[in-house]
Design a protein around this motif. Structure first.
Motif, PDB file in Angstrom:
ATOM      1  N   PRO A 118       0.819  -1.210   0.000  1.00  0.00           N
ATOM      2  CA  PRO A 118       0.000   0.000   0.000  1.00  0.00           C
ATOM      3  C   PRO A 118       0.855   1.262   0.000  1.00  0.00           C
ATOM      4  CG  PRO A 118      -0.147  -1.118   2.119  1.00  0.00           C
ATOM      5  CD  PRO A 118       0.703  -1.965   1.243  1.00  0.00           C
ATOM      6  N   LEU A 119       0.388   2.259  -0.753  1.00  0.00           N
ATOM      7  CA  LEU A 119       1.059   3.552  -0.873  1.00  0.00           C
ATOM      8  C   LEU A 119       0.102   4.617  -0.359  1.00  0.00           C
ATOM      9  CD1 LEU A 119       2.272   3.074  -4.554  1.00  0.00           C
ATOM     10  CD2 LEU A 119       3.598   2.625  -2.467  1.00  0.00           C
ATOM     11  N   ARG A 120       0.594   5.504   0.491  1.00  0.00           N
ATOM     12  CA  ARG A 120      -0.236   6.553   1.102  1.00  0.00           C
ATOM     13  C   ARG A 120      -0.313   7.752   0.154  1.00  0.00           C
ATOM     14  NH1 ARG A 120      -3.792   6.899   5.578  1.00  0.00           N
ATOM     15  NH2 ARG A 120      -4.213   9.127   5.662  1.00  0.00           N
ATOM     16  N   ASN A 121      -1.534   8.108  -0.270  1.00  0.00           N
ATOM     17  CA  ASN A 121      -1.741   9.178  -1.251  1.00  0.00           C
ATOM     18  C   ASN A 121      -1.441  10.577  -0.731  1.00  0.00           C
ATOM     19  OD1 ASN A 121      -2.542   7.493  -3.388  1.00  0.00           O
ATOM     20  ND2 ASN A 121      -4.587   7.316  -2.512  1.00  0.00           N
ATOM     21  N   ASP A 122      -1.496  10.787   0.588  1.00  0.00           N
ATOM     22  CA  ASP A 122      -1.244  12.127   1.126  1.00  0.00           C
ATOM     23  C   ASP A 122       0.118  12.226   1.820  1.00  0.00           C
ATOM     24  OD1 ASP A 122      -1.870  10.584   3.328  1.00  0.00           O
ATOM     25  OD2 ASP A 122      -3.262  12.023   4.202  1.00  0.00           O
ATOM     26  N   ALA A 123       0.997  11.271   1.555  1.00  0.00           N
ATOM     27  CA  ALA A 123       2.351  11.328   2.107  1.00  0.00           C
ATOM     28  C   ALA A 123       3.155  12.403   1.373  1.00  0.00           C
ATOM     29  CB  ALA A 123       3.043   9.971   1.954  1.00  0.00           C
ATOM     30  N   MET A 124       4.292  12.757   1.917  1.00  0.00           N
ATOM     31  CA  MET A 124       5.196  13.680   1.238  1.00  0.00           C
ATOM     32  C   MET A 124       5.805  12.996   0.017  1.00  0.00           C
ATOM     33  SD  MET A 124       8.499  15.577   2.804  1.00  0.00           S
ATOM     34  CE  MET A 124       9.846  15.920   1.708  1.00  0.00           C
ATOM     35  N   ALA A 125       6.127  11.711   0.172  1.00  0.00           N
ATOM     36  CA  ALA A 125       6.710  10.906  -0.898  1.00  0.00           C
ATOM     37  C   ALA A 125       6.533   9.442  -0.533  1.00  0.00           C
ATOM     38  CB  ALA A 125       8.200  11.214  -1.045  1.00  0.00           C
ATOM     39  N   TRP A 126       6.737   8.565  -1.509  1.00  0.00           N
ATOM     40  CA  TRP A 126       6.751   7.148  -1.205  1.00  0.00           C
ATOM     41  C   TRP A 126       7.799   6.439  -2.051  1.00  0.00           C
ATOM     42  CZ3 TRP A 126       5.856   4.437  -5.573  1.00  0.00           C
ATOM     43  CH2 TRP A 126       4.947   4.925  -6.501  1.00  0.00           C
ATOM     44  N   PHE A 127       8.262   5.321  -1.519  1.00  0.00           N
ATOM     45  CA  PHE A 127       9.181   4.423  -2.205  1.00  0.00           C
ATOM     46  C   PHE A 127       8.536   3.049  -2.208  1.00  0.00           C
ATOM     47  CE2 PHE A 127      11.667   7.627  -0.050  1.00  0.00           C
ATOM     48  CZ  PHE A 127      12.648   7.983  -0.949  1.00  0.00           C
ATOM     49  N   GLU A 128       8.647   2.335  -3.302  1.00  0.00           N
ATOM     50  CA  GLU A 128       8.197   0.948  -3.341  1.00  0.00           C
ATOM     51  C   GLU A 128       9.438   0.071  -3.431  1.00  0.00           C
ATOM     52  OE1 GLU A 128       5.028  -2.030  -5.544  1.00  0.00           O
ATOM     53  OE2 GLU A 128       5.437  -0.087  -6.464  1.00  0.00           O
ATOM     54  N   CYS A 129       9.501  -0.950  -2.579  1.00  0.00           N
ATOM     55  CA  CYS A 129      10.700  -1.785  -2.484  1.00  0.00           C
ATOM     56  C   CYS A 129      10.355  -3.264  -2.546  1.00  0.00           C
ATOM     57  CB  CYS A 129      11.423  -1.524  -1.165  1.00  0.00           C
ATOM     58  SG  CYS A 129      11.914   0.189  -0.915  1.00  0.00           S
ATOM     59  N   LYS A 130      11.227  -4.035  -3.177  1.00  0.00           N
ATOM     60  CA  LYS A 130      11.154  -5.489  -3.127  1.00  0.00           C
ATOM     61  C   LYS A 130      12.140  -5.945  -2.049  1.00  0.00           C
ATOM     62  CE  LYS A 130      10.077  -7.789  -6.888  1.00  0.00           C
ATOM     63  NZ  LYS A 130      10.255  -8.500  -8.176  1.00  0.00           N
ATOM     64  N   ALA A 131      11.642  -6.725  -1.106  1.00  0.00           N
ATOM     65  CA  ALA A 131      12.487  -7.206  -0.007  1.00  0.00           C
ATOM     66  C   ALA A 131      13.592  -8.106  -0.553  1.00  0.00           C
ATOM     67  CB  ALA A 131      11.643  -7.944   1.019  1.00  0.00           C
ATOM     68  N   LYS A 132      14.818  -7.874  -0.084  1.00  0.00           N
ATOM     69  CA  LYS A 132      15.967  -8.660  -0.534  1.00  0.00           C
ATOM     70  C   LYS A 132      16.567  -9.509   0.580  1.00  0.00           C
ATOM     71  CE  LYS A 132      16.218  -7.480  -4.818  1.00  0.00           C
ATOM     72  NZ  LYS A 132      15.954  -8.491  -5.833  1.00  0.00           N
ATOM     73  N   TYR A 133      16.792  -8.904   1.749  1.00  0.00           N
ATOM     74  CA  TYR A 133      17.442  -9.600   2.853  1.00  0.00           C
ATOM     75  C   TYR A 133      16.710  -9.284   4.145  1.00  0.00           C
ATOM     76  CZ  TYR A 133      21.121  -9.240  -0.647  1.00  0.00           C
ATOM     77  OH  TYR A 133      21.823  -9.261  -1.818  1.00  0.00           O
ATOM     78  N   ILE A 134      16.594 -10.289   5.012  1.00  0.00           N
ATOM     79  CA  ILE A 134      16.029 -10.108   6.345  1.00  0.00           C
ATOM     80  C   ILE A 134      16.978 -10.796   7.318  1.00  0.00           C
ATOM     81  CG2 ILE A 134      14.080 -10.571   7.875  1.00  0.00           C
ATOM     82  CD1 ILE A 134      12.260 -10.598   5.404  1.00  0.00           C
ATOM     83  N   ALA A 135      17.408 -10.046   8.326  1.00  0.00           N
ATOM     84  CA  ALA A 135      18.370 -10.598   9.286  1.00  0.00           C
ATOM     85  C   ALA A 135      18.054 -10.086  10.687  1.00  0.00           C
ATOM     86  CB  ALA A 135      19.786 -10.196   8.896  1.00  0.00           C
ATOM     87  N   PRO A 136      18.328 -10.897  11.720  1.00  0.00           N
ATOM     88  CA  PRO A 136      18.124 -10.437  13.088  1.00  0.00           C
ATOM     89  C   PRO A 136      19.062  -9.277  13.422  1.00  0.00           C
ATOM     90  CG  PRO A 136      18.914 -12.722  13.055  1.00  0.00           C
ATOM     91  CD  PRO A 136      18.826 -12.255  11.647  1.00  0.00           C
ATOM     92  N   ALA A 137      18.529  -8.340  14.191  1.00  0.00           N
ATOM     93  CA  ALA A 137      19.318  -7.195  14.660  1.00  0.00           C
ATOM     94  C   ALA A 137      18.826  -6.841  16.058  1.00  0.00           C
ATOM     95  CB  ALA A 137      19.177  -6.011  13.713  1.00  0.00           C
ATOM     96  N   GLY A 138      19.380  -7.482  17.075  1.00  0.00           N
ATOM     97  CA  GLY A 138      18.913  -7.270  18.445  1.00  0.00           C
ATOM     98  C   GLY A 138      17.484  -7.748  18.587  1.00  0.00           C
TER      99      GLY A 138
END
Length: 166
Positions: free
Chosen positions: A103-123
């Motif tokens: 989902p993209l917010r129509n009243d945001a200042m801007a948006w980026f659409e991303c395809k997930a590449k890596y997921i790793a634990p961080a704390g």
């Protein structure tokens, strides 16, 4: 005292974002302050998410996410999507769907659409890296909301330690 450490971390300048996730017809969004660009080639963004958040399984299974940059005058959105639990339906005309599903917010200042590449634990969170596949500046005159603008809206002040270790 943890409040002093929380104030210290608020001096790191970073914005406040709505992260949109989807898997099929199931959509959700959450507020995040830990988003950054990490590469130019390929163009990559990274974000941090609590793995216990309802949006995390959607991000994992959907394989894409959006980063919606909030405007300084949108603290109500930061608060609404920052609460735990289901924020409710992401309905038109406020939201639309990106090319890869998030989902993209129509009243945001801007948006980026991303395809997930890596997921790793961080704390106590998961670090998610996504390749930017689209984006749009919706309001060039707006000022972005910063984490410092939110005060203790997210309650994070209580999560910081009372002192540094090591």
């Amino acid at each position: 005292m943890s409040e002093a450490i929380a104030d210290l971390f608020k001096s790191l300048t970073h914005g406040v974002y709505l992260i949109g996730v989807a898997d099929g017809e199931t959509r959700n969004a959450f507020t995040a302050a830990w988003v950054m660009q990490i590469s130019f080639d390929p163009l990559l963004l990274a974000l941090s998410i609590n793995p216990d958040h309802a949006s995390f399984p959607l991000l994992e299974s959907g394989g894409a996410f959006s980063v919606n940059v909030l405007k300084k005058d949108q603290p109500d959105l930061a608060e609404h999507y920052g609460k735990s639990g289901d924020p409710g339906p992401l309905a038109e005309p406020d939201w639309t769907t990106g090319k890869f599903g998030p989902p993209l917010r129509n009243d945001a200042m801007a948006w980026f659409e991303c395809k997930a590449k890596y997921i790793a634990p961080a704390g106590d969170h998961m670090l998610v890296t996504g390749e930017v596949v689209g984006g749009k500046l919706l309001d060039a005159d707006a000022m972005p909301m910063t984490y410092a603008d939110t005060g203790n809206l997210d309650g994070a002040g209580a999560l910081f330690p009372d002192s540094f270790t090591g």
